[in-house]
Scaffold this motif. Structure first.
Motif, PDB file in Angstrom:
ATOM      1  N   CYS A 150       0.723  -1.421  -0.048  1.00  0.00           N
ATOM      2  CA  CYS A 150      -0.007   0.071   0.134  1.00  0.00           C
ATOM      3  C   CYS A 150       0.973   1.143   0.059  1.00  0.00           C
ATOM      4  O   CYS A 150       0.518   2.386  -0.336  1.00  0.00           O
ATOM      5  CB  CYS A 150      -1.153   0.115   1.098  1.00  0.00           C
ATOM      6  N   ASP A 157      -2.933  -0.998  -4.549  1.00  0.00           N
ATOM      7  CA  ASP A 157      -3.834  -0.346  -3.337  1.00  0.00           C
ATOM      8  C   ASP A 157      -3.179   0.529  -2.852  1.00  0.00           C
ATOM      9  O   ASP A 157      -3.177   0.617  -1.549  1.00  0.00           O
ATOM     10  CB  ASP A 157      -3.970  -1.587  -2.495  1.00  0.00           C
ATOM     11  N   ARG A 159      -2.173   3.614  -0.837  1.00  0.00           N
ATOM     12  CA  ARG A 159      -2.609   4.579   0.165  1.00  0.00           C
ATOM     13  C   ARG A 159      -1.819   5.686   0.668  1.00  0.00           C
ATOM     14  O   ARG A 159      -1.009   5.468   1.293  1.00  0.00           O
ATOM     15  CB  ARG A 159      -3.074   3.641   1.491  1.00  0.00           C
TER      16      ARG A 159
END
Ligand code: ADP
Ligand code: MG
Length: 442
Positions: A150, A157, A159
């Motif tokens: 992340c 994904d 983040r």
């Protein structure tokens, strides 16, 4: 150390053995505590234990970063049921409970062994002093960053809050850091190490190659009846043609809801019970489809990619992609749900140039939309496109499928030994490409 890691595994977690040599090696390296550690193992391999066991054996507290409150809650509940003192500080926690936890962490000998937090929490003003306090009193044993991909903008994904973790790591110089992720391509692996400021970490990376998976590609447009072709594939993969009692099961992935409905309908009509699974179904129907499949009442689930996360079923004998996956990394992950029990299993992609054009269009549209929204281009915009190109090349190349996948993840060329259509019959692969070429010029 008086107890061995294996004894501790039994005492605290109730397991007789490590899942794998790799899991044992990671635990031992983490216990040694002199180096940062990078772990890349597939979903279900038991990565959590790699920090949970050392956390239990350490003097102080292990701080675990995980991206989702639901994932955290799951783990904390499981640890509590094992009598391991674990908890989480997150935005949903009532103020009273938070105060109790912070009081324990501020005491001279905290009872807590593991503290789970989301990356958003890391920078919060309530948590900062607590963390600094723990660190200065030498009470932080490890920093574990779960789902570490992340942190990478190259990953699937990303983040933004994960980027704060590099700075956090910088502020905890003496604390060994452990980063864990499931299959990440080489560029994402490098990015993780750099962004989390790991210092010459020991890397434990599962080999990408899984010899029990047979990969092949079928050009859908060349088939007189694609559904009958898929049906025959399923019969063979599940041994139905040999009168097997249907112990195994399988997944067909489709891009759209309508695709799921049509394929499930056609397969059922041909004689194998198949259920659709997609976001357009009522939650109850979706759960029922999943449960029926998990229990073996339905052999085939025909699903969009929303199906499969957290599904850990051992006897999946085949994964067929009716449409192209959106990247080679996703394809590896999705097809890798086959053969978790180590038995021979088949992974098939039905390739169609028309499908390719459509997905290409959708990906570019999505990238353009993102750019318009932010008003600028980003280098990472290109990854969606290049990752899909890798998927297309996988289908359209005359090359070992396993080799293509391993290379994509930065692994060395494996010994396929006939575990893909190309290695088994290179002439057949060429013939198919040639026939497809004549079709497209018509
Ligand atoms: P990952 O994070 O790699 O996807 P998890 O940590 O969630 O995997 O573990 C997957 C499952 O494997 C869990 O149910 C866990 O309890 C189990 N597990 C982990 N280690 C062992 C072991 N040594 N023996 C048996 N089961 C294990
Ligand atoms: Mg995990």
């Amino acid at each position: 150390m008086t107890t061995t890691s294996k004894q501790a595994l039994k005492t605290h977690f109730g397991f007789d053995n490590f899942r794998s040599k790799l899991q044992e090696d990671v635990v031992k390296a983490v216990l040694k505590g002199d180096r940062d550690v990078f772990v890349c193992m597939p979903t279900g391999a038991g990565k959590s234990l790699c920090y949970q066991l050392p956390a239990v054996l350490a003097e102080g507290i292990t701080l675990v970063i995980s991206p989702l409150i639901a994932l955290i809650q799951d783990q904390v509940d499981r640890l509590k049921s094992l009598n391991i003192p674990a908890c989480s500080i997150n935005s949903k926690l009532p103020a009273g409970e938070r105060r109790l936890i912070l009081a324990d962490l501020g005491s001279s000998s905290p009872k807590l062994k593991m503290l789970y937090i989301t990356p958003e929490m890391v920078a919060s003003p309530t948590f900062q002093p607590c963390l600094t306090g723990l660190c200065s009193r030498g009470l932080l044993s490890y920093l574990a960053v779960d789902e570490a991909h992340c942190v990478s903008q190259w990953g699937h994904d990303f983040r933004p809050d994960y980027l704060k973790l590099g700075e956090l790591r910088g502020r905890l110089p003496g604390v060994p850091c452990l980063a864990l992720t499931a299959t990440a391509p080489k560029n994402v692996q490098d990015d993780i190490v750099q962004s989390l400021r790991l210092r010459s970490p020991l890397s434990f990376v599962s080999p990408v190659f899984r010899s029990n998976l047979h990969y092949d590609v079928i050009f859908r447009e060349l088939l007189p009846n694609p559904y009958v072709h898929l049906y025959a594939f399923i019969q063979k993969a599940l041994g139905l043609d040999k009168g097997s009692n249907g112990q195994g099961c399988g997944i067909v992935y489709c891009r759209t809801r309508e695709g799921c409905e049509t394929v499930a309908y056609q397969l059922t009509k041909l004689g194998v019970l198949a259920k659709p699974y997609h976001a357009g179904l009522k939650a109850g129907d979706r759960t029922e489809a999943q449960n029926d499949w998990m229990q073996g009442k339905v052999l085939v689930i025909v699903a969009t990619i929303s199906f499969g996360m957290g599904v850990d079923k051992a006897n999946v004998r085949f994964v067929a992609h009716w449409n192209l996956a959106k990247s080679l990394a996703s394809y590896y992950q999705e097809s890798g749900r086959a053969g978790r029990d180590g038995l021979p299993s088949s992974c098939r992609t039905y390739y169609s140039p028309r499908d390719k054009e459509q997905i290409n269009f959708l990906i570019r549209q999505e990238v353009a939309r993102k750019q318009a929204k932010r008003g600028s281009e980003k280098q990472t915009d290109k990854t969606a496109i290049t990752d899909f190109d890798a998927m297309v090349s996988y289908c359209a190349q005359e090359c070992c499928r396993h080799a293509t996948i391993s290379k994509f993840f930065g692994d060395k060329t494996p010994n396929c030994a006939g575990a893909c259509d190309y290695c088994r019959n290179p002439k057949g692969v060429r013939a198919q490409l040639e026939r497809a070429a004549t079709l497209s010029t018509k």
